[in-house]
Scaffold this motif. Structure first.
Motif, PDB file in Angstrom:
ATOM      1  N   SER A   1       0.586  -0.907   0.137  1.00  0.00           N
ATOM      2  CA  SER A   1       0.140   0.105   0.330  1.00  0.00           C
ATOM      3  C   SER A   1       1.332   1.670   0.393  1.00  0.00           C
ATOM      4  O   SER A   1       1.707   1.397   0.303  1.00  0.00           O
ATOM      5  N   THR A   2       0.454   2.277  -0.032  1.00  0.00           N
ATOM      6  CA  THR A   2       0.807   3.337  -0.391  1.00  0.00           C
ATOM      7  C   THR A   2       1.624   4.155   1.195  1.00  0.00           C
ATOM      8  O   THR A   2       2.471   4.060   1.016  1.00  0.00           O
ATOM      9  N   ARG A   3       0.774   3.751   2.107  1.00  0.00           N
ATOM     10  CA  ARG A   3       0.611   3.484   3.328  1.00  0.00           C
ATOM     11  C   ARG A   3       1.936   3.609   4.110  1.00  0.00           C
ATOM     12  O   ARG A   3       3.001   3.576   4.911  1.00  0.00           O
ATOM     13  N   SER A   4       1.966   1.610   3.548  1.00  0.00           N
ATOM     14  CA  SER A   4       3.506   1.053   3.849  1.00  0.00           C
ATOM     15  C   SER A   4       4.551   1.609   3.274  1.00  0.00           C
ATOM     16  O   SER A   4       5.262   1.521   4.379  1.00  0.00           O
ATOM     17  N   VAL A   5       4.379   2.434   2.128  1.00  0.00           N
ATOM     18  CA  VAL A   5       5.375   2.844   1.355  1.00  0.00           C
ATOM     19  C   VAL A   5       5.518   3.651   2.436  1.00  0.00           C
ATOM     20  O   VAL A   5       7.703   4.051   2.351  1.00  0.00           O
ATOM     21  N   ARG A   6       5.503   4.656   2.704  1.00  0.00           N
ATOM     22  CA  ARG A   6       5.967   6.501   3.474  1.00  0.00           C
ATOM     23  C   ARG A   6       6.174   5.106   4.777  1.00  0.00           C
ATOM     24  O   ARG A   6       6.667   6.174   4.841  1.00  0.00           O
ATOM     25  N   ARG A   7       5.725   4.493   5.748  1.00  0.00           N
ATOM     26  CA  ARG A   7       6.104   4.139   6.716  1.00  0.00           C
ATOM     27  C   ARG A   7       7.348   3.911   6.660  1.00  0.00           C
ATOM     28  O   ARG A   7       7.926   4.216   7.406  1.00  0.00           O
ATOM     29  N   HIS A   8       7.759   3.346   5.293  1.00  0.00           N
ATOM     30  CA  HIS A   8       9.231   2.351   5.864  1.00  0.00           C
ATOM     31  C   HIS A   8       9.692   3.463   5.813  1.00  0.00           C
ATOM     32  O   HIS A   8      10.591   3.545   6.157  1.00  0.00           O
ATOM     33  N   LEU A   9       9.308   4.436   4.511  1.00  0.00           N
ATOM     34  CA  LEU A   9       9.870   5.556   4.613  1.00  0.00           C
ATOM     35  C   LEU A   9      10.720   6.815   5.515  1.00  0.00           C
ATOM     36  O   LEU A   9      11.524   7.050   5.994  1.00  0.00           O
ATOM     37  N   GLU A  10       9.605   6.885   6.328  1.00  0.00           N
ATOM     38  CA  GLU A  10       9.426   7.871   7.240  1.00  0.00           C
ATOM     39  C   GLU A  10      10.353   6.807   8.914  1.00  0.00           C
ATOM     40  O   GLU A  10      11.352   7.719   9.215  1.00  0.00           O
ATOM     41  N   ARG A  11      10.553   5.861   8.274  1.00  0.00           N
ATOM     42  CA  ARG A  11      11.451   5.284   8.980  1.00  0.00           C
ATOM     43  C   ARG A  11      13.027   5.164   9.318  1.00  0.00           C
ATOM     44  O   ARG A  11      13.429   5.399  10.112  1.00  0.00           O
ATOM     45  N   LEU A  12      12.875   4.902   8.033  1.00  0.00           N
ATOM     46  CA  LEU A  12      14.388   5.384   7.836  1.00  0.00           C
ATOM     47  C   LEU A  12      14.709   6.385   7.817  1.00  0.00           C
ATOM     48  O   LEU A  12      15.710   6.450   8.227  1.00  0.00           O
ATOM     49  N   ALA A  13      14.020   7.874   7.501  1.00  0.00           N
ATOM     50  CA  ALA A  13      14.509   9.064   7.607  1.00  0.00           C
ATOM     51  C   ALA A  13      14.511   9.498   9.339  1.00  0.00           C
ATOM     52  O   ALA A  13      15.887   9.504   9.602  1.00  0.00           O
ATOM     53  N   ALA A  14      13.562   8.772   9.944  1.00  0.00           N
ATOM     54  CA  ALA A  14      14.030   9.060  11.881  1.00  0.00           C
ATOM     55  C   ALA A  14      15.456   8.106  11.986  1.00  0.00           C
ATOM     56  O   ALA A  14      16.054   9.074  13.120  1.00  0.00           O
ATOM     57  N   ARG A  15      15.190   7.039  11.056  1.00  0.00           N
ATOM     58  CA  ARG A  15      16.704   6.355  11.468  1.00  0.00           C
ATOM     59  C   ARG A  15      18.025   7.271  11.397  1.00  0.00           C
ATOM     60  O   ARG A  15      19.041   6.777  12.176  1.00  0.00           O
ATOM     61  N   VAL A  16      18.142   7.423  10.723  1.00  0.00           N
ATOM     62  CA  VAL A  16      19.176   8.494   9.441  1.00  0.00           C
ATOM     63  C   VAL A  16      19.336   9.858  10.272  1.00  0.00           C
ATOM     64  O   VAL A  16      20.130  10.829  10.125  1.00  0.00           O
TER      65      VAL A  16
END
Length: 195
Positions: free
Chosen positions: A162-177
């Motif tokens: 889902s688009t929401r899932s993609v956004r969540r992954h990107l948000e988590r990766l952004a927070a991680r770095v």
């Protein structure tokens, strides 16, 4: 809502629901493989199953992979197993009993819960793989496609998410770095060798 008292009655109801499925079946198994998932859900019915890592050994994984179209593995342990078939939900309550839900609003909530867990789970073949950089295979694909300039909805279609899932992954990766936007995430991803 209706309660069921024993495992045989619950299994029988679940098999019947799967045999009569029209649109989609969603199974969350927390304590044992959903052996009955293969008993129904015929052509044209989307079949998805989530198993906890401790409910799935190698032999069972091979059988499940052949019986269910989409299988994911979830680390951790949700509170209860469940089955959602079209407009009916069965929530396991303890080792033997279950609650059957037919209210459209409550079934929608149970389905949304399953979908949220689905986004956090990893595909069956990727369950034990996390690369040296700490990214799951799904995260690697998302980062690489985002770096190529694909939009979230396009990435979602390409990966079957889902688009929401993609956004969540990107948000988590952004927070991680520590990235504050997509550009700074791209810079960090390049610096870390993710792309």
């Amino acid at each position: 809502m209706r309660g069921l008292g024993d495992r045989a009655e619950v299994d029988s109801l679940e098999r019947e629901l799967l045999r009569n499925a029209c649109v989609e079946s969603r199974l969350l198994s927390v304590d044992r493989p959903g052996h009955h998932h293969a008993d129904g859900a015929f052509i044209g019915v989307r079949r998805r199953a989530i198993y906890t890592a401790n409910a799935l050994d190698d032999d069972t994984a091979a059988v499940v992979g052949r019986a269910v179209e989409e299988v994911r593995v979830l680390r951790g342990r949700p509170a209860t197993g469940l089955l959602v078939v079209d407009d009916v939900a069965v929530l396991r309550s303890g080792p033997a009993g279950a609650v059957v839900v037919r209210s459209p609003e409550l079934v929608a909530l149970v389905a949304a819960y399953f979908d949220a867990l689905w986004t956090d789970a990893v595909p069956l073949g990727d369950a034990d793989r996390v690369e040296a950089d700490g990214l799951s295979p799904v995260q690697q694909r998302i980062v690489r496609l985002a770096a190529k300039g694909f939009k979230d909805d396009t990435i979602a279609r390409m990966l079957g998410l889902s688009t929401r899932s993609v956004r969540r992954h990107l948000e988590r990766l952004a927070a991680r770095v520590g990235a504050t936007n997509r550009l700074s995430l791209g810079v960090a991803a390049t610096r870390l060798g993710w792309v």
